[in-house]
Design a protein around this motif. Structure first.
Motif, short mmCIF file in Angstrom:
data_model
loop_
_atom_site.label_atom_id
_atom_site.label_comp_id
_atom_site.label_asym_id
_atom_site.label_seq_id
_atom_site.Cartn_x
_atom_site.Cartn_y
_atom_site.Cartn_z
N VAL A 145 -111.74 -47.20 -19.01
CA VAL A 145 -112.00 -48.27 -19.99
C VAL A 145 -113.45 -48.15 -20.45
O VAL A 145 -114.34 -47.95 -19.62
N LYS A 146 -113.69 -48.25 -21.76
CA LYS A 146 -115.06 -48.20 -22.25
C LYS A 146 -115.27 -49.33 -23.27
O LYS A 146 -114.50 -49.43 -24.24
N HIS A 147 -116.27 -50.15 -23.04
CA HIS A 147 -116.56 -51.24 -23.98
C HIS A 147 -117.65 -50.76 -24.93
O HIS A 147 -118.73 -50.34 -24.50
N TRP A 148 -117.36 -50.82 -26.24
CA TRP A 148 -118.29 -50.30 -27.25
C TRP A 148 -119.17 -51.40 -27.81
O TRP A 148 -120.34 -51.18 -28.10
N GLN A 170 -108.63 -57.14 -22.74
CA GLN A 170 -110.03 -56.69 -22.68
C GLN A 170 -110.57 -56.67 -21.25
O GLN A 170 -111.62 -56.08 -21.00
N HIS A 171 -109.84 -57.28 -20.31
CA HIS A 171 -110.32 -57.30 -18.91
C HIS A 171 -109.67 -56.23 -18.04
O HIS A 171 -109.93 -56.20 -16.83
N ILE A 172 -108.85 -55.36 -18.60
CA ILE A 172 -108.20 -54.33 -17.77
C ILE A 172 -109.23 -53.39 -17.16
O ILE A 172 -110.29 -53.16 -17.75
N LYS A 173 -108.87 -52.85 -15.99
CA LYS A 173 -109.74 -51.92 -15.26
C LYS A 173 -108.92 -50.72 -14.85
O LYS A 173 -107.68 -50.81 -14.75
N PRO A 174 -109.57 -49.58 -14.56
CA PRO A 174 -108.81 -48.43 -14.05
C PRO A 174 -107.98 -48.84 -12.83
O PRO A 174 -108.46 -49.57 -11.96
N GLY A 175 -106.74 -48.38 -12.82
CA GLY A 175 -105.82 -48.72 -11.72
C GLY A 175 -104.85 -49.83 -12.11
O GLY A 175 -103.77 -49.96 -11.54
N ASP A 176 -105.21 -50.66 -13.11
CA ASP A 176 -104.31 -51.71 -13.58
C ASP A 176 -103.14 -51.09 -14.33
O ASP A 176 -103.20 -49.93 -14.76
N GLN A 177 -102.09 -51.89 -14.53
CA GLN A 177 -100.95 -51.40 -15.29
C GLN A 177 -100.80 -52.17 -16.60
O GLN A 177 -101.09 -53.36 -16.68
#
Ligand code: FAD
Length: 276
Positions: free
Chosen positions: A24-27, A94-101
């Motif tokens: 995930v990358k927030h721009w 917008q709150h997802i993180k690596p590992g989430d589905q």
């Protein structure tokens, strides 16, 4: 006598059509991109969109259309997203993180595909905001450069920071050793980039429609006039943007096409609603 059986952990509950977030990358405060695993069976044409989402509070999934921003050869899928305050999906996505589905319905569709255009010399990608997502896919697909001598990416946002996702992508492509190997060192000249802002001062400003009708973009990039013989275009923005750009292209003698009837340009909504 009671038996002390070992407590086995229940397997993590998997959503139907679940894919796992890998990055995930927030721009900016209102824009982010993310990558997810790709279903082994998913085949798509660069430029198409799918439905993605998250489970809602009532258990019913909240699904929205999203252009796939990665090219069709990529092992993973990339998406580029708005964060709508109070948006049913994006206020949570917008709150997802690596590992989430997330949920991903593997049925790609869309009109922004190379097959919906007649052969030509120059291909224009015309986008505002997150409308650059399908072109992020097409710009990374070598087939685009097999079919067209030149690609012109026009991207307009309100502020310069909203252009950064596209700017980095174009810069990486221009320095891609594989593309240089395939198309020669002057590959960078085949991918032209024309970012503009509408609210913030920047080296290039103004709306895509104005820069096309005034011919400023042609002068700045040293290009010949737009003509139905040589030029093809794809449009992706708000409804109002699409309507305005369509009229400009028709003024140059180009006609709208579709998968079933390839012509000189195609259009797709970047979202439903009026927007910016
Ligand atoms: P919603 O209730 O869906 O939207 C609320 C309001 O926010 C809308 O009425 C509109 O005014 C505004 N809005 C929605 N999306 C955007 C946007 N992208 N840019 C500016 N304003 C917006 N969105 C993406 O972020 N990336 C994509 O690649 C993308 N591809 C799409 C492809 C298609 C064919 C369509 C029809 C829409 C696409 N969208 C995309 C929009 C997306 O489907 C959702 O509308 C968005 O994710 C917001 O969802 P939400 O539930 O939070 O708010």
């Amino acid at each position: 006598m009671t038996l002390d059986l070992p407590v086995t952990e229940a397997p993590a509950k998997t959503l139907p059509d679940a894919q796992t977030v890998t990055e995930v990358k927030h721009w900016t405060d209102s824009l982010f991109s993310f990558r997810v695993t790709r279903p082994a069976s998913l085949r798509f044409r660069s430029g198409e969109f799918v439905m993605i989402g998250l489970p809602g509070d009532n258990g019913k999934p909240i699904l929205r259309a999203y252009s796939i921003a990665s090219p069709n050869w990529d092992d993973e899928l990339e998406f580029y997203s708005i964060k709508v305050p109070d948006g049913p999906l994006t206020s949570r996505l917008q709150h997802i993180k690596p590992g989430d589905q997330i949920i991903l319905r593997p049925k790609p569709v869309g009109t922004l595909v190379l097959d919906a255009l007649l052969p030509g010399k120059r291909l224009w990608f015309l986008a505002t905001g997150t409308g650059i997502a399908p072109f992020a896919s097409l710009m990374r697909d070598p087939e685009t450069y097999e079919r067209y001598e030149q690609v012109v990416m026009m991207h307009t946002c309100r502020t310069a920071e909203e252009l950064v996702y596209g700017a980095e992508l174009v810069d990486n492509l221009r320095h891609d050793p594989l593309l240089a190997e395939m198309y020669g060192e002057d590959f960078a000249k085949r991918l032209l980039y024309y970012p503009t802002t509408t609210r913030e001062q920047s080296p290039f400003m103004g709306r895509i429609t104005d820069n096309l009708t005034s011919g400023k973009v042609l002068t700045d990039l040293n290009l010949p006039p737009i003509s139905p013989e040589t030029d093809r275009a794809m449009i992706c923005g708000s409804l109002a943007f699409n309507v305005d750009v369509k009229a400009v292209l028709e003024g140059f003698g180009l006609h709208e096409g579709a998968n079933s009837d390839p012509r000189e340009f195609v259009v797709e909504k970047a979202f439903v609603g009026e927007g910016v």
